[in-house]
Design a protein around this motif. Structure first.
Motif, short mmCIF file in Angstrom:
data_model
loop_
_atom_site.label_atom_id
_atom_site.label_comp_id
_atom_site.label_asym_id
_atom_site.label_seq_id
_atom_site.Cartn_x
_atom_site.Cartn_y
_atom_site.Cartn_z
N ARG A 180 0.84 -1.19 0.00
CA ARG A 180 0.00 0.00 0.00
C ARG A 180 0.88 1.24 0.00
O ARG A 180 1.92 1.27 0.66
N ASP A 181 0.46 2.27 -0.74
CA ASP A 181 1.17 3.55 -0.70
C ASP A 181 0.92 4.21 0.65
O ASP A 181 -0.24 4.41 1.05
N THR A 182 2.00 4.57 1.33
CA THR A 182 1.91 5.10 2.69
C THR A 182 2.80 6.33 2.81
O THR A 182 3.92 6.34 2.30
N ASP A 183 2.29 7.36 3.48
CA ASP A 183 3.08 8.57 3.69
C ASP A 183 4.10 8.32 4.80
O ASP A 183 3.80 8.47 5.99
N MET A 184 5.31 7.94 4.42
CA MET A 184 6.33 7.61 5.41
C MET A 184 6.87 8.84 6.11
O MET A 184 7.42 8.74 7.22
N LEU A 185 6.74 10.01 5.49
CA LEU A 185 7.16 11.23 6.19
C LEU A 185 6.32 11.41 7.47
O LEU A 185 6.86 11.72 8.53
N ARG A 186 5.02 11.23 7.33
CA ARG A 186 4.15 11.38 8.50
C ARG A 186 4.50 10.35 9.58
O ARG A 186 4.59 10.68 10.77
N TRP A 187 4.71 9.08 9.18
CA TRP A 187 5.02 8.06 10.17
C TRP A 187 6.37 8.32 10.84
O TRP A 187 6.52 8.15 12.05
N LYS B 58 8.96 2.48 -4.86
CA LYS B 58 8.40 3.77 -5.26
C LYS B 58 6.87 3.73 -5.31
O LYS B 58 6.29 2.79 -5.85
N ALA B 59 6.24 4.74 -4.74
CA ALA B 59 4.78 4.86 -4.79
C ALA B 59 4.33 5.25 -6.19
O ALA B 59 5.14 5.67 -7.04
N ASP B 60 3.04 5.13 -6.43
CA ASP B 60 2.50 5.44 -7.76
C ASP B 60 2.78 6.88 -8.17
O ASP B 60 3.00 7.17 -9.35
N ASN B 61 2.76 7.81 -7.20
CA ASN B 61 3.06 9.20 -7.51
C ASN B 61 4.44 9.62 -6.98
O ASN B 61 4.70 10.79 -6.73
N SER C 186 5.14 15.77 2.64
CA SER C 186 4.67 14.40 2.44
C SER C 186 5.68 13.63 1.61
O SER C 186 6.38 14.21 0.79
N PHE C 187 5.75 12.31 1.83
CA PHE C 187 6.56 11.44 0.98
C PHE C 187 5.92 10.05 0.96
O PHE C 187 6.19 9.22 1.82
N PRO C 188 5.06 9.77 -0.04
CA PRO C 188 4.45 8.44 -0.13
C PRO C 188 5.44 7.40 -0.65
O PRO C 188 6.23 7.69 -1.54
N MET C 189 5.39 6.21 -0.05
CA MET C 189 6.21 5.08 -0.49
C MET C 189 5.33 3.83 -0.48
O MET C 189 4.42 3.72 0.34
N LYS C 190 5.63 2.91 -1.36
CA LYS C 190 4.91 1.64 -1.36
C LYS C 190 5.55 0.73 -0.32
O LYS C 190 6.75 0.46 -0.36
N VAL C 191 4.72 0.25 0.61
CA VAL C 191 5.20 -0.56 1.73
C VAL C 191 4.61 -1.97 1.60
O VAL C 191 3.39 -2.14 1.48
N GLU C 192 5.50 -2.97 1.64
CA GLU C 192 5.09 -4.37 1.53
C GLU C 192 5.56 -5.14 2.75
O GLU C 192 6.75 -5.09 3.11
N LEU C 193 4.67 -5.84 3.40
CA LEU C 193 5.01 -6.64 4.57
C LEU C 193 5.70 -7.93 4.12
O LEU C 193 5.17 -8.69 3.32
N LEU D 290 16.66 6.64 -0.82
CA LEU D 290 17.86 6.15 -1.49
C LEU D 290 17.89 4.62 -1.53
O LEU D 290 18.36 4.03 -2.51
N LEU D 291 17.38 3.97 -0.51
CA LEU D 291 17.31 2.51 -0.52
C LEU D 291 16.26 2.01 -1.52
O LEU D 291 16.40 0.92 -2.07
N ILE D 292 15.24 2.83 -1.78
CA ILE D 292 14.27 2.50 -2.83
C ILE D 292 14.93 2.62 -4.20
O ILE D 292 14.75 1.77 -5.09
N GLU D 293 15.74 3.66 -4.37
CA GLU D 293 16.42 3.88 -5.65
C GLU D 293 17.55 2.88 -5.86
O GLU D 293 17.99 2.68 -6.99
N HIS D 294 18.01 2.25 -4.80
CA HIS D 294 19.09 1.25 -4.88
C HIS D 294 18.60 -0.02 -4.17
O HIS D 294 19.05 -0.35 -3.06
N PRO D 295 17.67 -0.77 -4.78
CA PRO D 295 17.07 -1.95 -4.13
C PRO D 295 18.09 -3.02 -3.76
O PRO D 295 17.88 -3.78 -2.81
N ASP D 296 19.20 -3.10 -4.51
CA ASP D 296 20.23 -4.08 -4.15
C ASP D 296 20.85 -3.76 -2.80
O ASP D 296 21.11 -4.66 -1.99
N VAL D 297 21.06 -2.47 -2.54
CA VAL D 297 21.61 -2.07 -1.22
C VAL D 297 20.57 -2.32 -0.14
O VAL D 297 20.91 -2.77 0.96
#
Length: 565
Positions: free
Chosen positions: A187-194, A527-530, A554-561, A357-364
């Motif tokens: 789900r896209d989640t505003d990680m800045l708020r969290w 990366k979130a949809d937007n 705000s900074f939305p990110m896609k979060v997967e459990l 940055l970890l989203i932009e570098h998934p291997d890291v």
């Protein structure tokens, strides 16, 4: 009417004097290269304080060799500098000549009271110059040293070990709240708020022994939202805040508040409302702490933090201190508000940037996740402090993010006396002559380029502007040690240095590592949809928004459990 006419005449005389001084009287900074001003009235301040002023920051970093002249309001000359030898003079050797600007300290004082960010260091003034203003500086001079002396022990490494279980407890609450949101799929989640809520709760429990936010899913948090809006609001008031030093002379605090309420400045009213919220909260917490200490150890142990929080220790130390080192009640309350102010947005910004940055570098991201799993050794126990802080890749990711993207891009200083600032690397002046040192006159504003120094190719090499955590897993270039950057952390200016170094930098580092260790173990971020619309805005502490014109951080990110704990 007559008094108003005198006031207007005084303003006119001041403006004419400033114009005369800046355009007629020669300045030692006139020989320095620098960008041309874009406005007679504001100079380059409009670009410097623009939330989208990254091009101007890049121009100052890339087109000038560690030093530049920046033109301010009515032609006032600013010294912009990130030459490491000059920074040693400004931040360490001659730090009491290069004090924080009056408008900054007075703005902080008006908002929060005389806390650590609103007091001055010791200023040595020749007897011949002991006139009214100089005496005022001398009287204020010892406050910063006294406050820091009381606060230093609670930010020691030993105390951080004791704080680690508390940090884990808050981070587990964050994990549980996120897991509840994404239990049915990513789900896209505003990680800045969290992260903002988490940072507030970490400084609340660890700093004040108070819980601001239990991190319940989607629970409203007016205090956290107010804190998130404070720095952007302050940064947008670039011109009005210059008059903060004079505001305190306008009668009583009640009268000043009435004047403020009448001013047609919505942003100023918003700042006042935020400060009111923080003031009420700080006084309430202080009263609770004081009553618990009076009641004895058993009452203290019943509080959040069990008496190990910063404010409980500070209050106890203040009681036991000698009379000359003891702080009055208003300064203790100011420390509480400033701790929350200084710790919340900076940690939030650093955590969000790291995750981006970890989203932009998934291997890291996967390698860090594996490192965390191995450190736990197939147990459900949290990683102990000593092992956590030494995880090489997690540490490298944090250091590299704080190097390339420091939450605070630059800080302001102002000279309290004439001084000569040396340069490590000579520059060529506009007259063609080689400049090895810069004479700086009293009352000259100085902009210290923290981000610029961290990104200097002369120090870090040709890949200085690339995010490469692996640079910390091998010996650093010799040029890093040779530069003698005066930062308190990892040859970086991110946390400043000298007597004004960020007192809580170990606290911030531990927060980052604990939070990342918990959430990366349980979630995968992408990366979130937007996500492509997210931009970072320049402010006292940089912050992201979805779109350039949005005023909502705000900074939305896609979060997967990926793991249930």
């Amino acid at each position: 009417m007559i008094s108003l006419q005198f006031a207007l005449l005084g303003c006119l005389v001041w403006v004419l004097w400033r114009v005369f001084r800046q355009y007629v009287v020669p300045s030692p900074l006139d020989v320095l290269p620098g960008p041309a001003p874009t406005s007679f009235w504001k100079g380059s301040l409009g670009r410097l304080f623009s939330r989208h002023g990254w091009d101007f920051q890049n121009e100052l970093e890339d087109h000038y060799d560690g030093v530049a002249k920046v033109t301010g309001m009515l032609g006032r000359k600013y010294l912009y500098i990130h030459d490491p030898k000059a920074l040693n003079s400004i931040i360490v050797r001659d730090q009491y000549v290069h004090e924080p600007t009056t408008w900054f300290t007075e703005s902080i004082n008006l908002m929060f009271g005389p806390g650590l960010l609103a007091t001055y260091g010791t200023v040595l003034i020749p007897p011949a110059f002991i006139y009214m203003r100089s005496m005022w500086w001398c009287l204020l001079g010892d406050h910063h040293r006294r406050q820091r002396k009381l606060l230093n022990p609670v930010f020691s490494i030993n105390h951080m070990r004791h704080m680690t279980p508390l940090f884990y407890k808050v981070s587990h609450n964050l994990r549980d709240a996120l897991a509840a949101q994404v239990k049915d799929g990513s789900r896209d989640t505003d990680m800045l708020r969290w992260f903002n809520r988490t940072a507030l709760e970490l400084i609340g429990q660890g700093g004040l022994g108070y819980s601001f936010d239990r991190l319940v899913e989607d629970a409203p948090n007016a205090f956290g939202d107010a804190m998130k809006a404070l720095l952007p609001a302050i940064f947008s008031m670039s011109l009005p805040r210059l008059f903060a030093p004079y505001f305190k002379y306008m009668g009583t605090p009640a009268f000043r508040r009435k004047v403020l309420d009448l001013l047609p400045l919505p942003q100023l009213h918003k700042i006042a409302q935020i400060v009111d919220t923080m003031s009420v909260q700080a006084h309430m917490i202080f009263d609770q702490k004081r009553e618990a200490l009076k009641a004895g150890d058993e009452a203290v142990m019943q509080q959040i933090g069990e008496g190990r929080d910063i404010m409980s220790i500070l209050l106890r130390a203040n009681t036991e201190a000698s009379e000359e080192d003891r702080l009055p009640e208003n300064e203790l309350i100011a420390q509480m508000a400033i701790l929350v102010f200084a710790a919340t947005d900076t940690t939030t910004s650093a955590l969000v940037q790291t995750l981006q940055l970890l989203i932009e570098h998934p291997d890291v991201q996967e390698k860090v996740r594996q490192e965390i799993a191995e450190a736990k050794e197939n147990t459900n126990q949290d990683i102990p402090y000593d092992r956590l802080v030494d995880l090489p890749l997690l540490d490298a990711v944090c250091r590299e993010t704080l190097r390339l993207y420091p939450p605070v891009t630059f800080v302001h200083r102002e000279t309290r006396a004439d001084i000569v600032v040396p340069l490590l690397k000579p520059i060529t002046g506009v007259n063609g002559q080689l400049i090895r040192e810069i004479p700086v006159q009293k009352d000259t504003p100085v902009i210290v380029g923290l981000r610029a120094c961290n990104r200097s190719e002369a120090i870090w090499g040709p890949d200085a502007k690339e995010w490469k955590p692996e640079r910390w897993l091998a010996p650093l270039p010799g040029s890093v040690a040779e530069a003698h950057v005066p930062g308190v952390y990892s040859n970086l200016m991110t946390f400043l240095g000298g007597g004004r170094a960020c007192i809580g930098f170990k606290f911030s580092q531990l927060e980052m590592k604990v939070v990342l260790a918990i959430i990366l173990e349980s979630f995968r971020f992408s990366k979130a949809d937007n996500g492509d619309k997210v931009v970072w805005n320049l402010a006292g502490v940089r912050y992201p928004t979805v779109g350039r014109e949005s005023n909502k951080p705000s900074f939305p990110m896609k979060v997967e459990l990926i793991a249930k704990n």
